[in-house]
Write a protein that holds these residues in place. Structure first.
Motif, PDB file in Angstrom:
ATOM      1  N   VAL A 337       4.930  21.210 103.998  1.00  0.00           N
ATOM      2  CA  VAL A 337       6.151  20.686 103.357  1.00  0.00           C
ATOM      3  C   VAL A 337       5.867  20.277 101.917  1.00  0.00           C
ATOM      4  O   VAL A 337       6.640  20.588 100.993  1.00  0.00           O
ATOM      5  N   ILE A 338       4.763  19.574 101.717  1.00  0.00           N
ATOM      6  CA  ILE A 338       4.397  19.129 100.366  1.00  0.00           C
ATOM      7  C   ILE A 338       4.228  20.319  99.435  1.00  0.00           C
ATOM      8  O   ILE A 338       4.767  20.349  98.312  1.00  0.00           O
ATOM      9  N   ILE A 339       3.494  21.337  99.878  1.00  0.00           N
ATOM     10  CA  ILE A 339       3.211  22.487  99.018  1.00  0.00           C
ATOM     11  C   ILE A 339       4.480  23.282  98.752  1.00  0.00           C
ATOM     12  O   ILE A 339       4.786  23.629  97.591  1.00  0.00           O
ATOM     13  N   LEU A 340       5.261  23.578  99.794  1.00  0.00           N
ATOM     14  CA  LEU A 340       6.467  24.386  99.610  1.00  0.00           C
ATOM     15  C   LEU A 340       7.503  23.655  98.761  1.00  0.00           C
ATOM     16  O   LEU A 340       8.127  24.254  97.875  1.00  0.00           O
ATOM     17  N   PHE A 341       7.690  22.377  99.014  1.00  0.00           N
ATOM     18  CA  PHE A 341       8.647  21.597  98.225  1.00  0.00           C
ATOM     19  C   PHE A 341       8.211  21.538  96.760  1.00  0.00           C
ATOM     20  O   PHE A 341       9.036  21.706  95.846  1.00  0.00           O
ATOM     21  N   SER A 342       6.929  21.304  96.524  1.00  0.00           N
ATOM     22  CA  SER A 342       6.426  21.213  95.146  1.00  0.00           C
ATOM     23  C   SER A 342       6.553  22.549  94.429  1.00  0.00           C
ATOM     24  O   SER A 342       6.942  22.596  93.250  1.00  0.00           O
ATOM     25  N   ILE A 343       6.215  23.642  95.118  1.00  0.00           N
ATOM     26  CA  ILE A 343       6.327  24.968  94.494  1.00  0.00           C
ATOM     27  C   ILE A 343       7.784  25.278  94.166  1.00  0.00           C
ATOM     28  O   ILE A 343       8.094  25.811  93.089  1.00  0.00           O
ATOM     29  N   GLY A 344       8.703  24.938  95.081  1.00  0.00           N
ATOM     30  CA  GLY A 344      10.114  25.167  94.806  1.00  0.00           C
ATOM     31  C   GLY A 344      10.593  24.415  93.576  1.00  0.00           C
ATOM     32  O   GLY A 344      11.277  24.983  92.707  1.00  0.00           O
ATOM     33  N   LEU A 345      10.248  23.124  93.499  1.00  0.00           N
ATOM     34  CA  LEU A 345      10.614  22.339  92.317  1.00  0.00           C
ATOM     35  C   LEU A 345       9.976  22.896  91.058  1.00  0.00           C
ATOM     36  O   LEU A 345      10.605  22.951  89.984  1.00  0.00           O
ATOM     37  N   PHE A 346       8.721  23.299  91.185  1.00  0.00           N
ATOM     38  CA  PHE A 346       7.983  23.811  90.029  1.00  0.00           C
ATOM     39  C   PHE A 346       8.677  25.044  89.435  1.00  0.00           C
ATOM     40  O   PHE A 346       8.912  25.115  88.231  1.00  0.00           O
ATOM     41  N   PHE A 347       9.021  26.007  90.267  1.00  0.00           N
ATOM     42  CA  PHE A 347       9.662  27.218  89.757  1.00  0.00           C
ATOM     43  C   PHE A 347      11.088  26.935  89.273  1.00  0.00           C
ATOM     44  O   PHE A 347      11.574  27.589  88.349  1.00  0.00           O
ATOM     45  N   PHE A 348      11.751  25.958  89.878  1.00  0.00           N
ATOM     46  CA  PHE A 348      13.090  25.595  89.425  1.00  0.00           C
ATOM     47  C   PHE A 348      13.058  25.057  87.999  1.00  0.00           C
ATOM     48  O   PHE A 348      13.966  25.320  87.202  1.00  0.00           O
ATOM     49  N   ARG A 349      12.024  24.294  87.674  1.00  0.00           N
ATOM     50  CA  ARG A 349      11.917  23.689  86.332  1.00  0.00           C
ATOM     51  C   ARG A 349      10.983  24.460  85.406  1.00  0.00           C
ATOM     52  O   ARG A 349      10.693  23.984  84.299  1.00  0.00           O
ATOM     53  N   LEU A 350      10.520  25.618  85.834  1.00  0.00           N
ATOM     54  CA  LEU A 350       9.556  26.365  85.029  1.00  0.00           C
ATOM     55  C   LEU A 350      10.028  26.624  83.601  1.00  0.00           C
ATOM     56  O   LEU A 350       9.229  26.530  82.655  1.00  0.00           O
ATOM     57  N   PRO A 351      11.319  26.944  83.352  1.00  0.00           N
ATOM     58  CA  PRO A 351      11.759  27.163  81.960  1.00  0.00           C
ATOM     59  C   PRO A 351      11.534  25.956  81.049  1.00  0.00           C
ATOM     60  O   PRO A 351      11.394  26.120  79.835  1.00  0.00           O
ATOM     61  N   LYS A 352      11.516  24.749  81.612  1.00  0.00           N
ATOM     62  CA  LYS A 352      11.312  23.554  80.792  1.00  0.00           C
ATOM     63  C   LYS A 352       9.835  23.242  80.562  1.00  0.00           C
ATOM     64  O   LYS A 352       9.516  22.255  79.886  1.00  0.00           O
ATOM     65  N   LEU A 353       8.962  24.045  81.126  1.00  0.00           N
ATOM     66  CA  LEU A 353       7.528  23.793  81.004  1.00  0.00           C
ATOM     67  C   LEU A 353       6.848  24.735  80.024  1.00  0.00           C
ATOM     68  O   LEU A 353       5.633  24.907  80.069  1.00  0.00           O
ATOM     69  N   LYS A 354       7.611  25.340  79.140  1.00  0.00           N
ATOM     70  CA  LYS A 354       7.028  26.248  78.161  1.00  0.00           C
ATOM     71  C   LYS A 354       6.202  25.473  77.135  1.00  0.00           C
ATOM     72  O   LYS A 354       6.554  24.373  76.732  1.00  0.00           O
ATOM     73  N   ALA A 355       5.109  26.098  76.728  1.00  0.00           N
ATOM     74  CA  ALA A 355       4.240  25.469  75.733  1.00  0.00           C
ATOM     75  C   ALA A 355       4.931  25.414  74.380  1.00  0.00           C
ATOM     76  O   ALA A 355       5.666  26.327  73.996  1.00  0.00           O
ATOM     77  N   GLU A 356       4.698  24.322  73.655  1.00  0.00           N
ATOM     78  CA  GLU A 356       5.304  24.148  72.335  1.00  0.00           C
ATOM     79  C   GLU A 356       4.490  24.822  71.243  1.00  0.00           C
ATOM     80  O   GLU A 356       5.020  25.139  70.183  1.00  0.00           O
ATOM     81  N   GLN A 357       3.199  25.024  71.484  1.00  0.00           N
ATOM     82  CA  GLN A 357       2.334  25.665  70.499  1.00  0.00           C
ATOM     83  C   GLN A 357       1.379  26.608  71.226  1.00  0.00           C
ATOM     84  O   GLN A 357       1.285  26.590  72.451  1.00  0.00           O
TER      85      GLN A 357
END
Length: 689
Positions: A337-357
């Motif tokens: 549950v921990i891994i699947l829930f975290s992976i789901g959240l991670f990919f949902f917010r992936l666009p906001k995790l782009k590197a700035e430099q």
């Protein structure tokens, strides 16, 4: 369980006898109820933006912590009053045990250790409630909900399949007693420290989940978890160090780290959290490695749950596993549950995790930090693979194939060498890129010292090439750290401060930076101890009669005979020996074995460890025949004291990094506020060109 709850309430109402275990189970069930309530209130408060609901959730967390304290106190009281009607108390203690071991039996088995895990999470959650003003307001309710979700899992396990308060209908007159391997002073500190380390990784994970759910993925969440992660890292470091010390003093095999599966499980979250602490500096400074950091936080907590499961489930055979049960399915489900829930959240917010430099140059501080992370993750993967390989082989080939220390040494040894080398190079490089002139200016002194070391060591008798490389790498990194410290002190001395005061002010004003150098220096000392003991340990097994002697490593061991003693539930045999060197008596030693009632097949060893300079003389009683003959195993372990000195330095550095900065009062009219004396940005300014 509901029936037990009702029966206990009836006893309370009727005024009949109530056991401490009755109070404990009520406290656990009430804690579970308030945990569920907290999750609901916190989520509603976050979604509807209701500050009063969030405040209620905070108060509910404090109530959960209070009930867990009551439950833990009830279990300790059951042990101290020798209530053998409690099944867990009967299994883990006996009347003859001293009170301190009786209290420590609280976490000697599976049920107690899980309660301890839940208790410490409740206490840490309460600490977060009192310090939540430091965290971004939008994250707080989600952090509370995440922590209580984790707490809820452990409480469900505790009140159902692993209840420490289950009573027996026919209580025995005496208990079974604690496992002999745990009848050691190390038992009082090692297990609780390690379990607390596992638990503490829930705090950074909760912040990461809160940041992903709320979308607040700027650097604020990183700054909020910096000290929590430092605390987790320091606690886990202490647990690993104490575990090594316990193994060295109790198990009798002459070493302190054997790549045992449970040892490996404790090392895994330490490795990933170490990587996170380094890469988070890159994100704060350059806005890079956002995806990497989020993955490291999630991985650290997932590995801590895996480690807790492995220690207490007995799924993998280990000398460190003392509990075997059927809770494996529950932990696997929770981990999934921990891994699947975290992976789901991670990919949902992936666009906001782009590197700035982007990286400007490999020859830069962030480049070395990335290399540092790759080495740590390489060690993590190799260690995890070796740990899980017996399970994989059993599943696929229907036969258990184990992975021994040679695999870990041959794979992880070179990775650790590169890691230690990177520790020396990184602080001497500038951010973005370092010119060739600056590179030579900063690295020349440590490099020259390492080269001299590599030339001199063979002349001094160190003919092993790998040992020479290890010592030279440690010399380079140790000199690089001291050189950086000297350059910082020199700058302050140039402005009029004496050198002693200059060094003191460096640590006072830039605590995290120079505390990190202390950690690195401690790891260098530890690595020197590992290299020395690994390559130059010598061993000898001898069978001696009274008056006979054996020689090893320039020391002479004279055997004088055996003494036997008997107690109520134990019997001991002790060999008397002398250690001589160059015609001088150095000391008397008394290696021995103790056999406990109910554990005849598990005698505990009283190992004699005598330290002379930087060498340990490690003497283990293997067997004996009457009062005048014994089989003795002798180890000469060079540089092992450096392992403990290095570990203590690492702990000191971790505490320095974690310790709050002194704050100064800034007055605006009639109002005042407290501000840190130095900011993270100022702290990061070194004297590196």
């Amino acid at each position: 369980m509901r029936g037990r709850f009702v029966v206990t309430l009836e006893r309370l109402l009727r005024g009949t006898r109530v056991y401490f275990s009755d109070i404990g189970i009520i406290a656990l069930m009430l804690a579970l109820g308030f945990t569920i309530l907290t999750i609901v209130i916190a989520v509603v408060g976050a979604v509807r933006e209701l500050p009063q609901a969030v405040l209620s959730a905070k108060r509910a967390v404090l109530v959960v912590a209070g009930f867990l304290v009551v439950a833990a106190a009830a279990l300790v009281a059951s042990f101290l009053t020798h209530d053998f009607g409690v099944k867990y108390v009967a299994e883990q203690s006996s009347l003859s045990m001293p009170w301190y071991f009786t209290s420590a039996a609280f976490y000697g088995g599976q049920e107690g250790s899980l309660l301890y895990w839940a208790l410490m999470l409740g206490i840490f959650s309460a600490i977060f409630v009192f310090t939540s003003w430091r965290a971004p307001a939008k994250l707080v309710p989600y952090v509370l909900a995440t922590l209580m979700f984790i707490e809820g899992f452990f409480l469900i396990v505790l009140v159902t399949v692993s209840n420490p308060f289950v009573r027996t209908l026919n209580p025995p007159q005496d208990g079974n007693g604690l496992n002999p391997l745990l009848m050691d002073p190390g038992m009082l500190v090692h297990p609780p420290m390690l379990l607390m380390g596992y638990m503490s990784f829930a705090m950074p994970f909760a912040f990461a989940v809160a940041a992903l759910i709320s979308g607040e993925l700027k650097n604020d969440w990183l700054r909020s978890i910096r000290r929590w992660t430092l605390a987790s890292w320091t606690i886990q470091t202490g647990g690993l160090l104490l575990g090594s010390w316990w193994a060295y003093h109790v198990l009798g095999w002459g070493g302190y780290w054997g790549w045992d599966p449970v040892e490996n499980a404790a090392l895994l979250p330490w490795l990933t959290s170490t990587a996170f602490l380094h890469s988070t500096m890159v994100q704060e400074r350059r806005g890079m490695l956002k995806v990497w950091n989020m993955c490291l936080v999630i991985a650290s907590f997932a590995l801590s749950i895996f480690g807790t499961f492995e220690v207490r489930s007995g799924i993998i055979s280990s000398v460190h596993s003392f509990a075997y049960s059927d809770i494996g399915g529950y932990f696997f489900a929770f981990l999934a549950v921990i891994i699947l829930f975290s992976i789901g959240l991670f990919f949902f917010r992936l666009p906001k995790l782009k590197a700035e430099q982007e990286f400007d140059s490999v020859v830069s501080r962030e480049g070395v930090f990335l290399l540092n992370n790759l080495m740590l993750l390489g060690i993590t993967f190799a260690t995890l693979w070796g740990t899980l390989f017996p399970l994989i082989s059993q599943t696929i080939r229907k036969q258990t194939m184990t992975v021994g220390a040679p695999f870990y040494n041959s794979v992880n040894g070179p990775l650790f060498a590169v890691l230690i080398l990177a520790m020396g190079v990184g602080p001497l490089l500038a951010w973005r890129r370092t010119s060739l002139n600056a590179l030579w200016r900063n690295l020349s002194v440590p490099a020259i010292l390492a080269a001299i070391c590599a030339v001199i060591l063979p002349l001094l008798g160190v003919t092993n090439v790998l040992a020479n490389i290890g010592f030279s790498v440690c010399a380079f990194t140790g000199m690089a750290i001291l050189y950086e410290l000297w350059r910082g002190a020199r700058v302050r001395h140039a402005h009029g401060e004496p050198y002693v005061k200059a060094v003191y002010m460096l640590f006072k004003r830039y605590r995290q930076r120079y505390g990190g150098y202390i950690v690195h220096l401690g790891l260098v000392f530890l690595a020197l101890g590992v290299v020395g003991s690994h390559f130059f340990q010598i061993q000898k097994d001898v069978t001696l009669k009274s008056g006979q002697e054996a020689e090893l490593g320039g020391y002479r061991f004279v055997y004088l005979g055996n003494l036997q003693s008997y107690g109520d539930d134990q019997q001991s045999v002790t060999s008397q020996m002398q250690i001589w060197q160059n015609g001088s008596l150095l000391s008397y030693i008394y290696p021995g074995r103790t056999m406990y009632k109910n554990f005849d097949d598990q005698p505990a060893s009283q190992i004699s460890i005598s330290t002379f300079g930087l060498t340990d003389l490690y003497v283990f009683l293997g067997d004996w025949q009457g009062p005048s003959q014994a089989t003795i195993r002798i180890f000469v372990n060079p540089l092992v004291p450096l392992v403990w000195w290095g570990g203590m330095l690492m702990l000191l550095g971790g505490v320095l990094c974690w310790w709050p900065e002194a704050r100064k009062r800034v007055v605006y009219g009639r109002r005042s506020t407290s501000l840190p004396k130095t900011s993270a940005l100022v702290e990061d300014k070194g004297v590196v060109a």
